[in-house]
Design a protein around this motif. Sequence first.
Motif, PDB file in Angstrom:
ATOM      1  N   GLN A 125       2.314  -0.564  -1.366  1.00  0.00           N
ATOM      2  CA  GLN A 125       2.661  -0.293   0.024  1.00  0.00           C
ATOM      3  C   GLN A 125       1.701   0.717   0.652  1.00  0.00           C
ATOM      4  O   GLN A 125       1.271   0.557   1.801  1.00  0.00           O
ATOM      5  CB  GLN A 125       4.099   0.220   0.106  1.00  0.00           C
ATOM      6  CG  GLN A 125       5.142  -0.821  -0.250  1.00  0.00           C
ATOM      7  CD  GLN A 125       6.542  -0.233  -0.395  1.00  0.00           C
ATOM      8  OE1 GLN A 125       6.703   0.926  -0.775  1.00  0.00           O
ATOM      9  NE2 GLN A 125       7.549  -1.033  -0.093  1.00  0.00           N
ATOM     10  N   VAL A 126       1.345   1.753  -0.098  1.00  0.00           N
ATOM     11  CA  VAL A 126       0.444   2.789   0.419  1.00  0.00           C
ATOM     12  C   VAL A 126      -0.943   2.204   0.690  1.00  0.00           C
ATOM     13  O   VAL A 126      -1.562   2.480   1.723  1.00  0.00           O
ATOM     14  CB  VAL A 126       0.365   3.977  -0.561  1.00  0.00           C
ATOM     15  CG1 VAL A 126      -0.809   4.893  -0.232  1.00  0.00           C
ATOM     16  CG2 VAL A 126       1.663   4.777  -0.531  1.00  0.00           C
ATOM     17  N   ALA A 164      15.709   0.147  -5.347  1.00  0.00           N
ATOM     18  CA  ALA A 164      16.514   1.107  -4.597  1.00  0.00           C
ATOM     19  C   ALA A 164      16.121   2.531  -4.965  1.00  0.00           C
ATOM     20  O   ALA A 164      15.732   2.816  -6.098  1.00  0.00           O
ATOM     21  CB  ALA A 164      17.993   0.882  -4.895  1.00  0.00           C
ATOM     22  N   GLY A 165      16.230   3.417  -3.988  1.00  0.00           N
ATOM     23  CA  GLY A 165      15.996   4.833  -4.247  1.00  0.00           C
ATOM     24  C   GLY A 165      14.636   5.337  -3.846  1.00  0.00           C
ATOM     25  O   GLY A 165      14.340   6.528  -3.965  1.00  0.00           O
ATOM     26  N   GLY A 166      13.767   4.449  -3.358  1.00  0.00           N
ATOM     27  CA  GLY A 166      12.448   4.870  -2.923  1.00  0.00           C
ATOM     28  C   GLY A 166      12.492   5.562  -1.571  1.00  0.00           C
ATOM     29  O   GLY A 166      13.552   5.745  -0.968  1.00  0.00           O
ATOM     30  N   ALA A 167      11.320   5.939  -1.093  1.00  0.00           N
ATOM     31  CA  ALA A 167      11.242   6.638   0.190  1.00  0.00           C
ATOM     32  C   ALA A 167      11.639   5.702   1.327  1.00  0.00           C
ATOM     33  O   ALA A 167      11.228   4.545   1.371  1.00  0.00           O
ATOM     34  CB  ALA A 167       9.828   7.163   0.405  1.00  0.00           C
ATOM     35  N   ASP A 168      12.440   6.218   2.249  1.00  0.00           N
ATOM     36  CA  ASP A 168      12.889   5.438   3.399  1.00  0.00           C
ATOM     37  C   ASP A 168      12.007   5.811   4.590  1.00  0.00           C
ATOM     38  O   ASP A 168      12.339   6.669   5.399  1.00  0.00           O
ATOM     39  CB  ASP A 168      14.360   5.721   3.697  1.00  0.00           C
ATOM     40  CG  ASP A 168      14.893   4.860   4.843  1.00  0.00           C
ATOM     41  OD1 ASP A 168      14.218   3.869   5.179  1.00  0.00           O
ATOM     42  OD2 ASP A 168      15.953   5.195   5.404  1.00  0.00           O
ATOM     43  N   ASP A 169      10.856   5.170   4.677  1.00  0.00           N
ATOM     44  CA  ASP A 169       9.927   5.450   5.761  1.00  0.00           C
ATOM     45  C   ASP A 169       9.192   4.167   6.117  1.00  0.00           C
ATOM     46  O   ASP A 169       9.467   3.101   5.560  1.00  0.00           O
ATOM     47  CB  ASP A 169       8.949   6.565   5.372  1.00  0.00           C
ATOM     48  CG  ASP A 169       8.168   6.254   4.087  1.00  0.00           C
ATOM     49  OD1 ASP A 169       8.159   5.079   3.652  1.00  0.00           O
ATOM     50  OD2 ASP A 169       7.575   7.183   3.521  1.00  0.00           O
ATOM     51  N   ILE A 171       6.125   3.230   5.512  1.00  0.00           N
ATOM     52  CA  ILE A 171       5.368   2.680   4.387  1.00  0.00           C
ATOM     53  C   ILE A 171       6.299   1.932   3.446  1.00  0.00           C
ATOM     54  O   ILE A 171       5.958   0.878   2.915  1.00  0.00           O
ATOM     55  CB  ILE A 171       4.610   3.803   3.650  1.00  0.00           C
ATOM     56  CG1 ILE A 171       3.503   4.356   4.543  1.00  0.00           C
ATOM     57  CG2 ILE A 171       4.033   3.301   2.329  1.00  0.00           C
ATOM     58  CD1 ILE A 171       2.762   5.524   3.944  1.00  0.00           C
ATOM     59  N   GLY A 172       7.497   2.474   3.222  1.00  0.00           N
ATOM     60  CA  GLY A 172       8.461   1.866   2.319  1.00  0.00           C
ATOM     61  C   GLY A 172       8.968   0.519   2.790  1.00  0.00           C
ATOM     62  O   GLY A 172       9.603  -0.203   2.011  1.00  0.00           O
ATOM     63  N   ARG A 173       8.690   0.166   4.032  1.00  0.00           N
ATOM     64  CA  ARG A 173       9.108  -1.137   4.547  1.00  0.00           C
ATOM     65  C   ARG A 173       7.962  -2.153   4.525  1.00  0.00           C
ATOM     66  O   ARG A 173       8.109  -3.278   4.988  1.00  0.00           O
ATOM     67  CB  ARG A 173       9.670  -0.968   5.960  1.00  0.00           C
ATOM     68  CG  ARG A 173      11.003  -0.207   5.972  1.00  0.00           C
ATOM     69  CD  ARG A 173      11.613  -0.162   7.355  1.00  0.00           C
ATOM     70  NE  ARG A 173      10.939   0.804   8.228  1.00  0.00           N
ATOM     71  CZ  ARG A 173      11.214   2.109   8.259  1.00  0.00           C
ATOM     72  NH1 ARG A 173      12.148   2.606   7.462  1.00  0.00           N
ATOM     73  NH2 ARG A 173      10.567   2.918   9.079  1.00  0.00           N
ATOM     74  N   THR A 174       6.819  -1.749   3.960  1.00  0.00           N
ATOM     75  CA  THR A 174       5.679  -2.648   3.803  1.00  0.00           C
ATOM     76  C   THR A 174       5.894  -3.528   2.570  1.00  0.00           C
ATOM     77  O   THR A 174       6.554  -3.130   1.616  1.00  0.00           O
ATOM     78  CB  THR A 174       4.387  -1.815   3.635  1.00  0.00           C
ATOM     79  OG1 THR A 174       4.250  -0.938   4.748  1.00  0.00           O
ATOM     80  CG2 THR A 174       3.165  -2.706   3.541  1.00  0.00           C
TER      81      THR A 174
END
Length: 303
Positions: A125-126, A164-169, A171-174
């Motif tokens: 994602q990054v 589940a549990g990753g960053a909710d931002d 980038i996290g939706r990529t």
Amino acid sequence: MKAALFALCTLAASPLLHAQAQASLGDPMLHLGTMPLYDTVPGAKGHGLDDTPGLTVFPPIGTPNGTAVIIAPGGSYRGLAGDLEGREVADWFASRGVVAFVFRYRLGERYPLPVPLMDAQRAVQVVRAHAADYGIDPRKVGFMGFSAGGHLAATLETQAGVVAGGADDAIGRTDPRPDFVVLGYPAFSMFDSDQRSALAYCVTLKVPPSTCTPAYLERYQPVRHVTANTPPTFIFHTAEDETIPVEGSVAYFQALKRAGVPAELHVFEKGPHGTGLGATYPALRVWPALLEQWLVGRGLLPK
């Protein structure tokens, strides 16, 4: 030293990459920058290097060709073979115009799966989120792994959704699934259901029986989760590998073929486990050339 020269030449010609390397955590002597994956690391149990996943950037020689690869070194999910299965491989890709990222992921007893998988998804994602910064086509982001890193790569490409549990931002939706995958002697046998091998995952990492259930092990057996959506995959292994049996790679290739996934498997007669690019084993030196031709055939390297 070769990696430093590769990076230095490109950074000198690219103010953007130079600024990114200087602004990120890295080694200024080598002109290599490391991008952290998160602003705040989810589930971190400390603040040391082992608690901070990241990507060390190896810019390509000359003009980027649009392809990127994230390289996950192996180490039995207990450590990372950062030179043999990271830096040397990144040099190989960088010399062919690919932006390479050596991936430091969380592992060991403090960070059992799914944490490494979460970090792997975030790495993809990054890179996609920063594709324009590095001259990358966001549809040409690959993931390569050796041994345990190979198992992680196969788990990543067969994972149906975001952990589940990753960053909710943003980038996290990529999209977290890579566009192609390369597996070097992947450690599929670590997740055999009987957990009796010398490198059985639950035994090696002391995963408690309450967690190491049949369902837990099945979740991390990529051969069970191959679908038509699994990305094109290149695999190499040796028949002599006594640490990780080649049968796991053969079964995985067969699963890819049944699902209609473009795949290529090379099994070499000679060679032990953990050979990296194979430089010290003459019979294995050919596999990078085979990979190069596979990448050319898929439009990921120029002809």
